[in-house]
Motif scaffolding. Structure first.
Motif, mmCIF file in Angstrom:
data_model
loop_
_atom_site.group_PDB
_atom_site.id
_atom_site.type_symbol
_atom_site.label_atom_id
_atom_site.label_comp_id
_atom_site.label_asym_id
_atom_site.label_seq_id
_atom_site.Cartn_x
_atom_site.Cartn_y
_atom_site.Cartn_z
ATOM 1 N N HIS B 167 0.828 -1.223 0.000
ATOM 2 C CA HIS B 167 0.000 0.000 0.000
ATOM 3 C C HIS B 167 0.855 1.263 0.000
ATOM 4 O O HIS B 167 0.531 2.244 -0.660
ATOM 5 N N ASP B 209 -10.073 -0.119 -1.134
ATOM 6 C CA ASP B 209 -10.354 -1.550 -0.928
ATOM 7 C C ASP B 209 -11.793 -1.732 -0.425
ATOM 8 O O ASP B 209 -12.486 -2.660 -0.841
ATOM 9 N N ASP B 212 -14.203 -1.261 -3.233
ATOM 10 C CA ASP B 212 -14.217 -2.449 -4.091
ATOM 11 C C ASP B 212 -15.097 -3.539 -3.471
ATOM 12 O O ASP B 212 -15.728 -4.322 -4.171
ATOM 13 N N ASP B 227 -10.574 -6.992 -6.454
ATOM 14 C CA ASP B 227 -9.429 -7.414 -5.638
ATOM 15 C C ASP B 227 -9.406 -8.929 -5.438
ATOM 16 O O ASP B 227 -8.404 -9.568 -5.760
ATOM 17 N N SER B 234 -5.428 -7.004 -0.181
ATOM 18 C CA SER B 234 -6.405 -5.948 0.103
ATOM 19 C C SER B 234 -6.635 -5.874 1.605
ATOM 20 O O SER B 234 -6.561 -6.891 2.311
#
Lengths: 289, 289
Positions: B167, B209, B212, B227, B234
């Motif tokens: 990240h 994330d 998503d 993901d 994630s």
């Protein structure tokens, strides 16, 4: 120091810096594969030759310019080999980056090499702002979407293409950046050096088209016969083999005539002729004599 | 001038310059599609906010830094959407660049945007060498193969991945460059601004994330559920939805606490909170209050 050694050392410094831990190891490895796989270093050699002809009073700057140009060139090769372009399995006799590391890492290695090219110029920028400003602009133009290598490759996606425009962007851009950038790095008036790079770039592209048409895969370390296969504009398709040979000869002569007055003119002229013989297909090397 | 307008005007100037004739028209068009398709401009807004908080005495420099970051971000989106990565048909509710223009022009548009990002910094480099040197280094680090976005994407190709490292590179790098670069452009001591960018970047990635995992394609203008589909690391996969919400909350609080002393601290704090509410999924916006 001998130019080949200067170039390899400068490339090694740049790539060591760009791929040191904590970077992802496979990406680092893909980047090294792209840069250290036996390239002829034609563009950085030309850049250093011009800088030397102009006095080369700040070798750190000419090293940076030469390195940046080679990294941008390596990036373009990695992306050109991708399945959506040439889908080439081989490059310089070795697996292409996407064959060895997969398509994802090939895209990213190319991206990272573009970034690293500019990073190398950024490192010397503060120490010589005026020269570096010109070098940055030169590199950006050579890589860009107007007349740079991105434009050159993209002309293959247009319905209407002019062969000289296409070659000027696809190959000439980095050669012009080599001469203009080398002169800028040495603090010389850079624009008069553009014609030399442009002519040599065109000559080199015509030579490349001829190699694609008349050489074997073994001789040049990459697949041949790709231009007609990919419907790509080529000097051979437009002028035939004899016409292309004549064009190549004229371009080299024009290039040599264009060299601006400078302390190292004769040495540069000899070096260019030697380099053209080395990189052109052996059957053709007599034409540029 | 209002920051959103400054950013759009600066992006327009940069892209006009990069795509003017005689560039290949379809490449120019693909580049425009990549940059002017309704992006939230999160990173350049953060960059200008920090520059303003530090006095913004050279707006041409902060404009250049903000523009360069957004162009690098747009490049990464174009390449991330490619078939070999996310194979995304949609981006911000519009066809992705490779869907609209083909894979070749998507690769080249991304490449050209990276080049243009550095070109924009090159233009201001000579006028402010010390600040520009830092800005160039900041941009190169943010794009690079060690801790930049190329590294972030490449961690997806490694067998062993640490989620914070991933990240930090994939999203945190550009956010850190926005705060460090904004402060550098304003001539402030830049390193103390890094923590703000890193924390906000992590928060934004956790928010992404979560989007998503819990939003609809219609709400966020791109495919959701990607993901797990792409086996991508994630926050939701590691911490669950509730755990990710708590992590997001803590990151935003840490970010706000990290703001260094500066003339515009309170305004910056308010602006960041407003921006986080705007970009986070609506169901979650209360957590960052």
């Amino acid at each position: 120091m001998e130019p080949n050694l200067r170039i390899e050392q400068a490339l090694t410094r740049a790539i060591d810096l760009a791929t040191a831990p904590p970077g992802p190891p496979r990406l680092s490895s893909a980047i090294r594969h792209a840069v250290f796989a036996g390239g002829a270093r034609v563009r950085p050699k030309l850049c250093l030759s011009v800088a030397l002809a102009c006095g080369d009073d700040r070798p750190a700057l000419s090293d940076a310019m030469a390195t940046a140009l080679e990294l941008l060139h390596c990036a373009s090769l990695v992306h050109d080999d991708l399945p959506c372009f040439d889908n080439a399995d081989l490059r310089r006799g070795l697996p292409s980056v996407h064959k060895a590391y997969g398509e994802q890492l090939a895209v990213l290695a190319g991206d990272a090499l573009i970034v690293t090219a500019f990073q190398v110029l950024g490192i010397v920028a503060t120490s010589a702002p005026t020269r570096s400003g010109r070098m940055l602009a030169t590199l950006a133009t050579a890589g860009g979407a107007r007349t740079g290598i991105a434009a050159g490759q993209a002309w293959e996606c247009e319905e209407q293409v002019s062969l000289p425009d296409y070659h000027r962007a696809k190959t000439g851009a980095l050669f012009a950046a080599a001469t203009v950038g080398g002169a800028s790095a040495a603090g010389a008036d850079a624009e008069p050096w553009r014609a030399l790079g442009e002519k040599l770039g065109e000559a080199y592209q015509v030579g490349d088209d001829l190699r694609d048409a008349i050489c074997t895969e073994q001789a040049i370390g990459k697949p041949v016969g790709q231009d007609p296969l990919n419907g790509r504009p080529s000097a051979v398709a437009e002028l035939g083999i004899e016409g292309s040979r004549r064009r190549l000869d004229r371009l080299v002569q024009d290039a040599l005539r264009s060299i601006p007055p400078c302390p190292g003119r004769d040495l540069l002229r000899a070096g260019i002729l030697q380099e053209m013989h080395r990189v052109l297909p052996c059957k053709l090397s007599m034409v540029a004599a």
